[in-house]
Design a protein around this motif. Structure first.
Motif, PDB file in Angstrom:
ATOM      1  N   ILE A 337     -12.051   4.416  -4.025  1.00  0.00           N
ATOM      2  CA  ILE A 337     -11.908   3.831  -5.241  1.00  0.00           C
ATOM      3  C   ILE A 337     -12.774   2.741  -5.611  1.00  0.00           C
ATOM      4  O   ILE A 337     -13.129   2.387  -6.544  1.00  0.00           O
ATOM      5  CB  ILE A 337     -10.408   3.296  -5.066  1.00  0.00           C
ATOM      6  CG1 ILE A 337      -9.325   4.499  -4.983  1.00  0.00           C
ATOM      7  CG2 ILE A 337      -9.940   2.420  -6.450  1.00  0.00           C
ATOM      8  CD1 ILE A 337      -7.940   4.368  -4.651  1.00  0.00           C
ATOM      9  N   CYS A 349     -11.211   5.531 -11.604  1.00  0.00           N
ATOM     10  CA  CYS A 349     -10.377   4.678 -10.776  1.00  0.00           C
ATOM     11  C   CYS A 349      -8.939   5.137 -10.837  1.00  0.00           C
ATOM     12  O   CYS A 349      -8.105   4.900  -9.964  1.00  0.00           O
ATOM     13  CB  CYS A 349     -10.533   3.215 -10.961  1.00  0.00           C
ATOM     14  SG  CYS A 349     -12.273   2.377 -10.781  1.00  0.00           S
ATOM     15  N   THR A 353      -6.552   6.581  -7.757  1.00  0.00           N
ATOM     16  CA  THR A 353      -5.271   5.877  -7.615  1.00  0.00           C
ATOM     17  C   THR A 353      -4.196   6.679  -7.529  1.00  0.00           C
ATOM     18  O   THR A 353      -3.314   6.843  -6.617  1.00  0.00           O
ATOM     19  CB  THR A 353      -5.137   4.759  -8.292  1.00  0.00           C
ATOM     20  OG1 THR A 353      -6.377   3.890  -7.972  1.00  0.00           O
ATOM     21  CG2 THR A 353      -3.986   3.941  -8.075  1.00  0.00           C
ATOM     22  N   THR A 356      -4.043   9.435  -4.964  1.00  0.00           N
ATOM     23  CA  THR A 356      -3.694   8.807  -3.716  1.00  0.00           C
ATOM     24  C   THR A 356      -2.353   8.473  -3.488  1.00  0.00           C
ATOM     25  O   THR A 356      -1.582   8.986  -2.359  1.00  0.00           O
ATOM     26  CB  THR A 356      -4.445   7.338  -3.327  1.00  0.00           C
ATOM     27  OG1 THR A 356      -5.914   7.652  -3.468  1.00  0.00           O
ATOM     28  CG2 THR A 356      -4.322   6.674  -2.206  1.00  0.00           C
ATOM     29  N   VAL A 416      -5.453   0.611  -1.735  1.00  0.00           N
ATOM     30  CA  VAL A 416      -6.106   0.509  -3.344  1.00  0.00           C
ATOM     31  C   VAL A 416      -6.127  -1.000  -3.624  1.00  0.00           C
ATOM     32  O   VAL A 416      -7.173  -1.332  -4.103  1.00  0.00           O
ATOM     33  CB  VAL A 416      -4.847   1.158  -3.947  1.00  0.00           C
ATOM     34  CG1 VAL A 416      -5.504   0.689  -5.588  1.00  0.00           C
ATOM     35  CG2 VAL A 416      -4.738   2.631  -3.922  1.00  0.00           C
ATOM     36  N   GLN A 420      -9.615  -3.010  -4.659  1.00  0.00           N
ATOM     37  CA  GLN A 420      -9.726  -3.702  -5.910  1.00  0.00           C
ATOM     38  C   GLN A 420     -10.173  -5.308  -5.664  1.00  0.00           C
ATOM     39  O   GLN A 420     -10.284  -6.044  -6.702  1.00  0.00           O
ATOM     40  CB  GLN A 420      -8.460  -3.857  -6.516  1.00  0.00           C
ATOM     41  CG  GLN A 420      -7.837  -2.325  -7.067  1.00  0.00           C
ATOM     42  CD  GLN A 420      -6.380  -2.461  -7.594  1.00  0.00           C
ATOM     43  OE1 GLN A 420      -5.554  -3.299  -7.443  1.00  0.00           O
ATOM     44  NE2 GLN A 420      -6.201  -1.586  -8.340  1.00  0.00           N
ATOM     45  N   VAL A 475       0.030  -1.935  -7.811  1.00  0.00           N
ATOM     46  CA  VAL A 475      -1.045  -1.231  -8.098  1.00  0.00           C
ATOM     47  C   VAL A 475      -1.060  -0.268  -9.283  1.00  0.00           C
ATOM     48  O   VAL A 475      -2.177  -0.019 -10.050  1.00  0.00           O
ATOM     49  CB  VAL A 475      -1.404  -0.169  -6.882  1.00  0.00           C
ATOM     50  CG1 VAL A 475      -2.213   1.188  -7.130  1.00  0.00           C
ATOM     51  CG2 VAL A 475      -1.871  -0.686  -5.590  1.00  0.00           C
TER      52      VAL A 475
END
Length: 499
Positions: A337, A349, A353, A356, A416, A420, A475
């Protein structure tokens, strides 16, 4: 965006397995003139395959690295109970404090893949070098703590013989710090370049060597328990040397994609540390908060007698092993990511995400739950032959199975957040979940009801559920355009503004 620009933005030469497509893109420009692209170059299936492929060697790497400290307990355990107790005490202290180096290295989960994705290749090497320098600075108080650990251990341990053994062990382990730091940072540096296997191959050699060194020093040369930390320190030195040798061999072989920052340009290594530390410190909090919460349960279990403590040690070991599966996947997802963030691809992205959290998360959660529930008797018997200990462990493991079901989503969401660059959110949520909810409920259920050790795990599970909900919520509601913008500013600041 011209067709040439689109082709350049969707190239697959990085080795990350991206799927190239000729698609229209929506270009967003923020108030600072920074652009991010609503372009899709991947699919959920491709992300599932890529993350899974990278997670597999990471699982092996983490398990082999865990075996280093496990081997010292196994070898010393054949001597006598006193030596085993002292070494176990030293191992807990070593693990709790060396986790700071792991936390520091988590800033590389954010910075290195983002820099690689944005084609700032030399920055990848600069981040690695800075993290080694920062970790070395942090190593000074840790080394002093280990060297003078007897003073601190006397405050919590009544038996002076255990304190002497543990303190001597930790003094020897001071020599392991350079290799430990370089290997942790080196793994992250290579993972950012989609190399998830070098660390595994190094441990394929070093883990068996560690077992051999333990046997040679502890038994054949008759050094006793002190041979165990010597063996482990030598192993960490070899691991550090091996990964440096590979990085040096790799240096310059990738042409324009070479990620090494020339050592002659040393001034940037010791400047602009603040952005990295701002990511590293919350990373330490995330790792230490969870570790100390779990270790507290083991210490408190001693209040219920030897059998309860033994059962707690068994289930804690099993929980640690099963935890490695989602943790490895979280590291792989974080790298993937962060790479998309570096590419400024918002849709990629989002896809990575969701894949995942939803697809991979559900599969791992169910798998861990079924393993811990259906295999509770067999796996408990593997760790202990005492019927009373096994019986209690069998009662606790279904509770841990439920906890692990939730913890999988927590671990993946934490990955994640690292991608970020939002470790601060994870650090705050960890403290609230474990120390405001988890441990207070665990102590209440454990000591003020008939649940005993089972109450500890139920209480901790409440904290885990709160943490999972909080991290997944953060997230799921990510502002990807802002995250990409912040990433650009972060890399700009780490370069001192020279792009």
């Amino acid at each position: 965006m011209t067709s040439k620009d689109r082709a350049e933005s969707e190239e697959t030469s990085s080795g990350y397995g991206s799927i190239s497509r000729d698609v229209d893109a929506v270009v967003r420009t923020d108030f600072d003139g920074h652009t991010s692209v609503d372009v899709t170059t991947t699919t959920s299936g491709a992300e599932f395959k890529e993350i899974g492929r990278n997670a597999a060697p990471l699982m092996i790497t983490f398990l082999l690295q865990m075996s280093l400290s496990f081997m010292t307990v196994v070898s010393v355990g054949r001597l006598n109970a006193l030596d085993l107790g002292g070494v176990s005490l030293a191992n807990v202290t070593f693990t709790a404090t060396s986790a700071i180096f792991q936390g520091l290295a988590t800033c590389l989960d954010t910075l290195c893949p983002q820099a690689y994705g944005s084609k700032r290749y030399q920055l990848v090497g600069l981040y690695f070098q800075r993290c080694v320098a920062i970790s070395t600075l942090f190593a000074v108080p840790i080394a002093l703590l280990w060297w003078f650990s007897a003073h601190a251990l006397r405050l919590v341990v009544d038996d002076p013989r255990l304190v002497v053994i543990a303190a001597r062990y930790l003094r020897v382990m001071v020599s392991s710090i350079p290799g430990y730091i370089i290997f942790e940072c080196g793994k992250k540096y290579l993972q950012a370049q989609n190399d998830f296997t070098t660390g595994q191959y190094i441990l394929f050699v070093c883990a068996p060597l560690n077992a051999f060194f333990n046997y040679l020093l502890v038994f054949r040369l008759g050094m006793g328990y002190i041979g165990a930390p010597i063996a482990t320190s030598v192993t960490f030195m070899l691991m550090g040397i091996s990964i440096v040798a590979y990085i040096w061999y790799q240096k310059g072989r990738n042409g324009d994609m070479d990620c090494w920052n020339p050592m002659c340009n040393w001034r940037p290594i010791f400047s602009n540390w603040e952005p990295m530390i701002s990511l590293a410190v919350p990373g330490i909090v995330m790792i230490e908060a969870e570790f100390l919460a779990f270790e507290s349960l083991t210490i408190l279990s001693a209040k219920f007698g030897t059998e309860a403590l033994a059962a707690q040690s068994v289930v804690a070991s099993i929980q640690t092993l099963t935890f490695q599966v989602p943790f490895s996947t979280g590291v792989a997802a974080s790298n993937r990511i962060a790479y998309h963030i570096g590419k400024k691809r918002i849709n990629d992205c989002r896809i990575a995400t969701k894949t995942t959290i939803i697809q991979i998360g559900v599969i791992l959660a169910i798998a861990n739950f079924l393993f811990l529930v259906l295999g509770r008797k067999q796996v408990s018997t593997f760790f202990s032959k005492d019927e009373g200990v096994v019986a209690l462990a069998v009662q606790i493991l279904p509770i841990i199975g439920v906890n692990q079901f939730a913890d999988v989503f927590n671990v993946l969401a934490a990955g994640v957040l690292r991608a970020q660059g939002r470790q601060r959110i994870g650090g705050i949520l960890n403290i609230l979940a474990y120390y405001v909810v988890g441990l207070p409920v665990a102590v209440t259920l454990g000591f003020y009801t008939d649940l005993g050790v089972k109450g500890f795990w139920i209480g901790l599970g409440c904290g885990i559920f709160v943490l999972s909900i909080g991290e997944v919520y953060c997230v799921w509601n990510s502002n990807w355009s802002q995250i990409i913008h912040d990433s650009h500013l972060l890399h700009k600041s780490t370069q001192g503004g020279n792009l």
